[in-house]
Design an enzyme around this catalytic site. Structure first.
Site: not given
Ligand code: B16
Ligand code: MG
Length: 219
Positions: A8-10, A16, A44-45, A48, A115-116, A146, A170-171
């Site tokens: 996972d990234l964020d 982030t 989280k995860g 958007r 990552s999402a 997810k 993952e977080d």
């Molecule tokens: P974006 P992850 C997720 O990343 C975030 O945790 C989540 O808060 C965010 O809404 C989602 O990515 C979409 O991100 O708006 O930048 O496309 O935790 O799966 O790495």
């Molecule tokens: Mg995350």
């Protein structure tokens, strides 16, 4: 054999999560919905648009906006988010991540970003870590986000590995649920109660190492 680590990234590679929170909180204010830290855990995860849908439902506004209006709200949130993350540098990589990536590379394990976030490639550039990864799953390419397993199954396929040969890091509770639904071993970073479904929970990324991943995978 453990062949690949799906990251996972964020909240795992970099924090982030706090910028997503600030941007959603600001948009929430404009909509008259209070996004506090406890509610933010549920975002989280989550993609958007799904995050916006949850915020609107939380505020009793589920049917108030058209799809075009919701897309405009997502763009507004993302523009603010992009402004917030522009100052990110390699100093924002979370503790323990670079040494882990070095270890994984030396051991010949594949590394994939699952990552999402549609902003993942840009964030990896800002952090100057793109070359440590063998691939990035495009979240737009999977049918369900997810907690569905799709993105982790796609990550395993990109690594040319079976789910049983992978480990996911993952977080978020939604992310851990997705990893487990894919029949992949899950290591979670954060609160042990929130992330109870994981095979192992570590308090923060500094506790990550290849030895810990292998140990969790072998159990
Ligand atoms: P974006 P992850 C997720 O990343 C975030 O945790 C989540 O808060 C965010 O809404 C989602 O990515 C979409 O991100 O708006 O930048 O496309 O935790 O799966 O790495
Ligand atoms: Mg995350």
């Amino acid at each position: 054999m453990l062949k690949a680590v799906l990251f996972d990234l964020d909240g795992v590679i970099t924090d982030t999560a706090k910028f997503h929170f600030l941007a959603w909180r600001e948009l929430g204010k404009e909509l008259g919905v209070t996004v506090d830290e406890a509610f933010n855990e549920e975002l989280k995860g989550v993609s958007r648009m799904d995050s916006l849908e949850r915020i609107l439902a939380f505020g009793g506004l589920a049917d108030k906006y058209s799809l075009a209006e919701k897309e405009a709200l997502c763009t507004k949130k993302n523009d603010h988010y992009l402004e917030l993350i522009q100052e990110m540098t390699p100093a924002d990589i979370l503790p323990g991540i670079l040494p882990l990536l070095e270890e994984l590379r030396a051991a010949g394990l594949k590394t994939i970003i699952t990552s999402a976030s549609k902003n993942a490639p840009g964030i990896l550039e800002l952090l100057q870590v793109k070359d440590y990864f063998d691939g990035i799953v495009d979240p737009a390419s999977v049918a369900a986000g997810k907690p569905a397993p799709d993105i982790f199954l796609a990550g395993a396929a990109l690594a040319d590995a079976e789910p049983a040969e992978c480990i996911g890091v993952e977080d978020a509770a939604s992310g851990v649920e997705a990893i487990k639904a894919a029949n992949i071993t899950a290591v979670a970073i954060g609160d042990a109660e929130v992330l109870a479904q994981a095979d192992r929970v570590l308090p923060d990324t500094s506790a990550l190492s290849l030895a810990v991943l292998r140990d969790t995978w072998e159990k």
